[in-house]
Write a protein that holds these residues in place. Structure first.
Motif, PDB file in Angstrom:
ATOM      1  N   GLY A 256     -47.488 -26.563 -17.216  1.00  0.00           N
ATOM      2  CA  GLY A 256     -46.938 -25.239 -16.938  1.00  0.00           C
ATOM      3  C   GLY A 256     -45.428 -25.282 -16.883  1.00  0.00           C
ATOM      4  N   GLY A 257     -44.818 -24.303 -17.490  1.00  0.00           N
ATOM      5  CA  GLY A 257     -43.362 -24.266 -17.583  1.00  0.00           C
ATOM      6  C   GLY A 257     -42.653 -24.296 -16.251  1.00  0.00           C
ATOM      7  N   GLU A 258     -43.243 -23.661 -15.243  1.00  0.00           N
ATOM      8  CA  GLU A 258     -42.591 -23.610 -13.934  1.00  0.00           C
ATOM      9  C   GLU A 258     -42.585 -24.964 -13.236  1.00  0.00           C
ATOM     10  N   SER A 259     -43.444 -25.875 -13.668  1.00  0.00           N
ATOM     11  CA  SER A 259     -43.516 -27.204 -13.054  1.00  0.00           C
ATOM     12  C   SER A 259     -42.594 -28.227 -13.713  1.00  0.00           C
ATOM     13  N   ILE A 260     -42.044 -27.876 -14.868  1.00  0.00           N
ATOM     14  CA  ILE A 260     -41.242 -28.844 -15.616  1.00  0.00           C
ATOM     15  C   ILE A 260     -40.003 -29.329 -14.860  1.00  0.00           C
ATOM     16  N   PRO A 261     -39.211 -28.446 -14.226  1.00  0.00           N
ATOM     17  CA  PRO A 261     -38.020 -28.963 -13.527  1.00  0.00           C
ATOM     18  C   PRO A 261     -38.352 -30.031 -12.485  1.00  0.00           C
ATOM     19  N   ALA A 262     -39.413 -29.839 -11.733  1.00  0.00           N
ATOM     20  CA  ALA A 262     -39.799 -30.843 -10.732  1.00  0.00           C
ATOM     21  C   ALA A 262     -40.296 -32.118 -11.409  1.00  0.00           C
ATOM     22  N   TRP A 263     -41.108 -31.973 -12.445  1.00  0.00           N
ATOM     23  CA  TRP A 263     -41.625 -33.139 -13.170  1.00  0.00           C
ATOM     24  C   TRP A 263     -40.480 -33.975 -13.737  1.00  0.00           C
ATOM     25  N   LEU A 264     -39.472 -33.310 -14.296  1.00  0.00           N
ATOM     26  CA  LEU A 264     -38.345 -34.012 -14.898  1.00  0.00           C
ATOM     27  C   LEU A 264     -37.611 -34.908 -13.903  1.00  0.00           C
ATOM     28  N   ARG A 265     -37.617 -34.504 -12.659  1.00  0.00           N
ATOM     29  CA  ARG A 265     -36.820 -35.205 -11.654  1.00  0.00           C
ATOM     30  C   ARG A 265     -37.649 -36.102 -10.738  1.00  0.00           C
ATOM     31  N   ASP A 266     -38.952 -36.131 -10.937  1.00  0.00           N
ATOM     32  CA  ASP A 266     -39.842 -36.930 -10.093  1.00  0.00           C
ATOM     33  C   ASP A 266     -40.004 -38.323 -10.686  1.00  0.00           C
ATOM     34  N   ASP A 267     -39.492 -39.317  -9.976  1.00  0.00           N
ATOM     35  CA  ASP A 267     -39.592 -40.684 -10.501  1.00  0.00           C
ATOM     36  C   ASP A 267     -40.903 -41.369 -10.113  1.00  0.00           C
ATOM     37  N   GLN A 268     -41.736 -40.680  -9.341  1.00  0.00           N
ATOM     38  CA  GLN A 268     -43.034 -41.195  -8.909  1.00  0.00           C
ATOM     39  C   GLN A 268     -42.926 -42.628  -8.380  1.00  0.00           C
ATOM     40  N   GLY A 269     -41.832 -42.902  -7.695  1.00  0.00           N
ATOM     41  CA  GLY A 269     -41.637 -44.202  -7.079  1.00  0.00           C
ATOM     42  C   GLY A 269     -41.165 -45.299  -8.017  1.00  0.00           C
ATOM     43  N   THR A 270     -40.914 -44.952  -9.280  1.00  0.00           N
ATOM     44  CA  THR A 270     -40.495 -45.974 -10.243  1.00  0.00           C
ATOM     45  C   THR A 270     -38.987 -46.141 -10.314  1.00  0.00           C
TER      46      THR A 270
END
Length: 110
Positions: free
Chosen positions: A61-75
């Motif tokens: 979903g487009g609205e989730s992309i900004p958060a996904w882009l910045r989430d390093d998931q601990g890596t």
């Protein structure tokens, strides 16, 4: 032919500008993604990013992309930072997005 090429370039620029807004990119983030490259390389990067945006929009979903882009998931390496590393990394992200899209959206096994 030249006019057609200019129109195509302008359309791509508008698509990228919209992507930058949806992704909530800052000026430095845009520069990191497109780099200090020649016009042809910047155009290629823009095309890859526009396709990633389309695929990831379908997936999360487009609205989730900004958060996904910045989430390093601990890596320690978020997708935005990864894609900023260079052409190969953007291409790898595109390949991964295409594969995941075909698995999830298109219903192909994988």
């Amino acid at each position: 032919m030249k006019l057609e090429r200019e129109l195509e370039h302008d359309a791509l620029q508008r698509q990228f500008d919209c992507l930058a807004g949806r992704w909530c990119l800052t000026g430095p983030e845009v520069e990191a993604l497109l780099g200090d490259q020649d016009a042809k390389a910047r155009e290629h990067a823009s095309r890859v990013l526009v396709e990633i945006d389309r695929l990831m929009g379908d997936l999360i979903g487009g609205e989730s992309i900004p958060a996904w882009l910045r989430d390093d998931q601990g890596t320690g390496l978020a997708p935005l930072r990864f894609m900023s590393l260079g052409r190969e990394e953007r291409s790898a992200m595109l390949a991964a997005a295409r594969l995941r899209h075909s698995e999830v959206i298109m219903g192909e096994p994988g």
